[in-house]
Design a protein around this motif. Structure first.
Motif, PDB file in Angstrom:
ATOM      1  N   ASP A  83       0.819  -1.212   0.000  1.00  0.00           N
ATOM      2  CA  ASP A  83       0.000   0.000   0.000  1.00  0.00           C
ATOM      3  C   ASP A  83       0.858   1.270   0.000  1.00  0.00           C
ATOM      4  O   ASP A  83       0.486   2.279  -0.607  1.00  0.00           O
ATOM      5  N   THR A  84       1.995   1.218   0.662  1.00  0.00           N
ATOM      6  CA  THR A  84       2.895   2.367   0.654  1.00  0.00           C
ATOM      7  C   THR A  84       3.402   2.636  -0.756  1.00  0.00           C
ATOM      8  O   THR A  84       3.447   3.787  -1.202  1.00  0.00           O
ATOM      9  N   ASP A  87       0.552   4.036  -2.783  1.00  0.00           N
ATOM     10  CA  ASP A  87       0.328   5.436  -2.401  1.00  0.00           C
ATOM     11  C   ASP A  87       1.367   6.357  -3.053  1.00  0.00           C
ATOM     12  O   ASP A  87       1.034   7.475  -3.472  1.00  0.00           O
ATOM     13  N   LYS A  90       0.176   6.854  -6.550  1.00  0.00           N
ATOM     14  CA  LYS A  90      -0.997   7.738  -6.604  1.00  0.00           C
ATOM     15  C   LYS A  90      -0.608   9.193  -6.364  1.00  0.00           C
ATOM     16  O   LYS A  90      -1.125  10.102  -7.021  1.00  0.00           O
ATOM     17  N   ILE A  91       0.304   9.424  -5.425  1.00  0.00           N
ATOM     18  CA  ILE A  91       0.758  10.788  -5.155  1.00  0.00           C
ATOM     19  C   ILE A  91       1.464  11.350  -6.385  1.00  0.00           C
ATOM     20  O   ILE A  91       1.251  12.503  -6.775  1.00  0.00           O
TER      21      ILE A  91
END
Length: 108
Positions: A83-84, A87, A90-91
């Motif tokens: 998930d990191t 993320d 996505k960022i």
């Protein structure tokens, strides 16, 4: 002058895209290479003790496999690691898309 400003914004957008792509690839690449590096270091450590490289590899691979299984069975750890990375992607996508608003403001 507007074309120059748009070109500069697009250049910065490309640089941000390249930086975030590099960060995401490095993150997931490190997750793959970390166990391989641990095996190599353990083989070298056993070489210092006096075990041959092949015998050290026969011992090191199951040890690192067991440590990997412990990490895998830890509740939520693997999901958090993946998930990191997601993320980060996505960022990066959001930051690259933010430049489109700036381009539209410069064109107007």
């Amino acid at each position: 002058m507007k074309k120059v400003n748009v070109a500069l914004v697009r250049l910065l957008q490309f640089v941000v895209f390249v930086v975030f792509t590099f960060v995401v690839i490095t993150y997931f690449g490190a997750m793959v290479l970390l166990p391989l590096d641990a095996v190599a270091l353990l083989i070298k450590l056993m070489g210092l003790v006096g075990l041959h490289g092949f015998i050290g590899a026969v011992i090191a691979v199951p040890v690192i496999g067991y440590l990997g299984m412990i990490v895998y069975k830890t509740p939520g750890l693997c999901k958090m690691i993946v998930d990191t990375g997601i993320d980060l992607a996505k960022i990066g996508k959001a930051k690259v898309e933010a430049f489109n608003e700036i381009v539209n403001a410069v064109k107007a």
